[in-house]
Enzyme design. Structure first.
Site, short mmCIF file in Angstrom:
data_model
loop_
_atom_site.label_atom_id
_atom_site.label_comp_id
_atom_site.label_asym_id
_atom_site.label_seq_id
_atom_site.Cartn_x
_atom_site.Cartn_y
_atom_site.Cartn_z
N ASN A 134 46.73 38.88 36.80
CA ASN A 134 45.45 38.51 37.44
C ASN A 134 45.10 37.03 37.25
O ASN A 134 44.00 36.62 37.59
CB ASN A 134 44.31 39.39 36.91
CG ASN A 134 43.97 39.08 35.47
OD1 ASN A 134 44.60 38.23 34.84
ND2 ASN A 134 42.99 39.78 34.93
N LYS A 135 46.02 36.22 36.74
CA LYS A 135 45.67 34.82 36.45
C LYS A 135 45.78 33.96 37.72
O LYS A 135 46.24 34.41 38.74
CB LYS A 135 46.57 34.27 35.34
CG LYS A 135 46.29 34.94 33.99
CD LYS A 135 44.87 34.71 33.53
CE LYS A 135 44.58 35.21 32.13
NZ LYS A 135 44.47 36.67 31.99
N ASN A 136 45.33 32.69 37.62
CA ASN A 136 45.23 31.84 38.82
C ASN A 136 46.56 31.66 39.52
O ASN A 136 46.62 31.55 40.73
CB ASN A 136 44.61 30.49 38.47
CG ASN A 136 43.12 30.62 38.17
OD1 ASN A 136 42.68 31.71 37.77
ND2 ASN A 136 42.36 29.57 38.36
N ILE A 137 47.66 31.56 38.75
CA ILE A 137 48.99 31.78 39.32
C ILE A 137 49.68 32.79 38.41
O ILE A 137 49.36 32.86 37.22
CB ILE A 137 49.84 30.50 39.45
CG1 ILE A 137 50.24 29.94 38.09
CG2 ILE A 137 49.17 29.46 40.33
CD1 ILE A 137 51.40 28.97 38.15
N TYR B 1 49.74 36.05 33.47
CA TYR B 1 49.55 37.50 33.62
C TYR B 1 49.13 37.79 35.07
O TYR B 1 48.61 36.90 35.76
CB TYR B 1 48.49 37.95 32.61
CG TYR B 1 48.14 39.41 32.70
CD1 TYR B 1 49.06 40.39 32.32
CD2 TYR B 1 46.90 39.83 33.17
CE1 TYR B 1 48.75 41.73 32.42
CE2 TYR B 1 46.57 41.17 33.26
CZ TYR B 1 47.51 42.12 32.90
OH TYR B 1 47.19 43.44 33.00
#
Ligand code: PLP
Length: 389
Positions: free
Chosen positions: A186-189, A184
């Site tokens: 806002n996730k780390n990638i 998603y």
């Protein structure tokens, strides 16, 4: 006084460079947008990165969780033990499949499911353990495995926050259970929207691939390839959960940067923890010896007894000073659905109930500068000082 819009530090901002942009343009020019060669490449790269057995790219982590359960034997009414300190996506697939989420309280410091409290909630209907690696800090998987083995339970991991996180020296994804990851925004990638289901064996992989795309035996890429015309066959009613090559185009290049992004997250998290260490108005996250956290989010718990403001007033004070804030999470058992349909009381889950009212998430992402992190620290300190009891 509110900060001007240009001074506002958003809670999150994704980071794309020319390689992602060129890959998306290449995908558009190729004329093949949906699941195809780029999705396959992303799956293969992800498999290598995490050290998992098999990787199936899907449209979201929620979809990955749904598939993970759908590939396992269970009956309606079976119980799934999980954490109340999570996003609704963790339990929505469980409810859709006619099972019952059973919440177990969290431990202080990591805010992960407390292994000490699981066994008292196990009943003859308990079928799964669904740990959430909160904030990207691994749950103690060995202890969970021990409980699962003694009670014949299956573990499915919600790894939405945990891409790149380590448990006892191995990345999440490589511990022999299905794991659902999120890409998603806002996730780390990120792939914009997207997810990955990693699986330990080939049979589960095959089943997940069929269920991922309507329950048919051949995906569109294979049907239209040069190998000759191939009819699809409906094997079972499936879902529409495939990842598109347009999204995978982003993922391929984001994944190459995962280690660089991770180093920045670790450095910024350490800046926060060092700055707030020893302050009696806040609790900082703890890191257990077995974990290498992915630091998806940085969650600070306010000690409300030491302050004259509530958590929400603290959030507003930070936002008024130009810092974007978030809350991960307001505990699920306190949400209207669970209050109306299940009988959880505050006393059942005292730590989750307490943290739910006093946690805040600070901005933490690689596109921030060290100066931005310092500005967040200064603003937290100013607000805390102004509102000390
Ligand atoms: C703990 C947790 N599980 C699952 C999800 C679902 O992820 P997705 O939006 O990719 O479906 C999220 C999303 O933020 C999450 O935080």
């Amino acid at each position: 006084m509110s900060e001007s819009q240009s001074d506002f530090l958003p809670f999150h901002c994704s980071w794309f460079e020319d390689d992602e942009i060129n890959e998306v343009v290449d995908t558009l020019k190729s004329g093949w947008l949906t699941t195809g060669p780029k999705t396959r490449r992303f799956e293969e790269d992800f498999r290598e990165y995490t050290g998992c057995g098999y990787a199936v790219a899907v449209s979201s982590c929620t979809a990955a969780l749904h598939l993970a359960f759908a590939t396992q034997p269970f009956e309606r009414g079976d119980e799934v033990i999980t954490s109340p300190m999570t996003f609704p996506a963790t339990v929505n697939p469980v409810l859709h499949l006619g099972m019952k989420p059973v919440f177990v309280d969290i431990e202080s410091g990591t805010l992960n499911l407390d292994p000490e409290k699981i066994e008292e909630k196990i009943t003859p209907r308990t079928r799964f353990l669904l740990p959430v690696h909160f904030a990207g800090h691994a749950c103690d998987l060995d202890r969970l495995q021990d409980i699962a083995d003694r009670h014949q339970l299956t573990i499915i991991e919600d790894g939405a926050h945990a891409m790149g996180a380590g448990y006892r020296g191995k990345k999440i994804g490589g511990h022999g259970h299905p794991v659902a990851f999120s890409f998603y925004a806002n996730k780390n990638i990120t792939t914009g929207e997207g997810g990955m289901l990693t699986l330990p064996d080939a049979e589960m992989e095959e089943e997940a691939r069929v269920l991922r795309l309507q329950g048919i035996s051949k995906d569109a890429w294979k049907r239209y390839s040069k190998e000759g015309f191939a009819h699809y066959e409906l094997q079972t009613p499936g879902y529409k959960y495939n990842m598109a090559d347009l999204n995978a185009a982003l993922g391929i290049h984001q994944l190459k940067k995962a280690e660089r992004f991770q180093e920045i997250r670790v450095r910024y998290a350490e800046m926060y923890s060092k700055a707030f260490a020893g302050m009696d108005a806040v609790e900082t996250p703890e890191v257990r010896h077995y974990a290498d956290p992915a630091w998806h989010i940085y969650v600070l718990a306010l000690n409300l007894d030491a302050l004259s403001i509530s958590r929400d007033e603290f959030l507003n004070a930070m936002q008024d000073r130009g810092i974007g804030m978030a809350v991960h999470y307001r505990a699920l058992h306190l949400q209207p659905y669970f209050k109306n349909h299940h009988d959880y009381s505050l006393d059942d889950l005292p730590l989750a109930s307490s943290y739910s009212d006093r946690i805040v998430s600070l901005p933490l992402y690689p596109r921030m500068s060290e100066a931005d992190v310092q500005r967040v620290i200064n603003t937290v300190c100013t607000v805390l000082k102004q509102h000390r009891r």
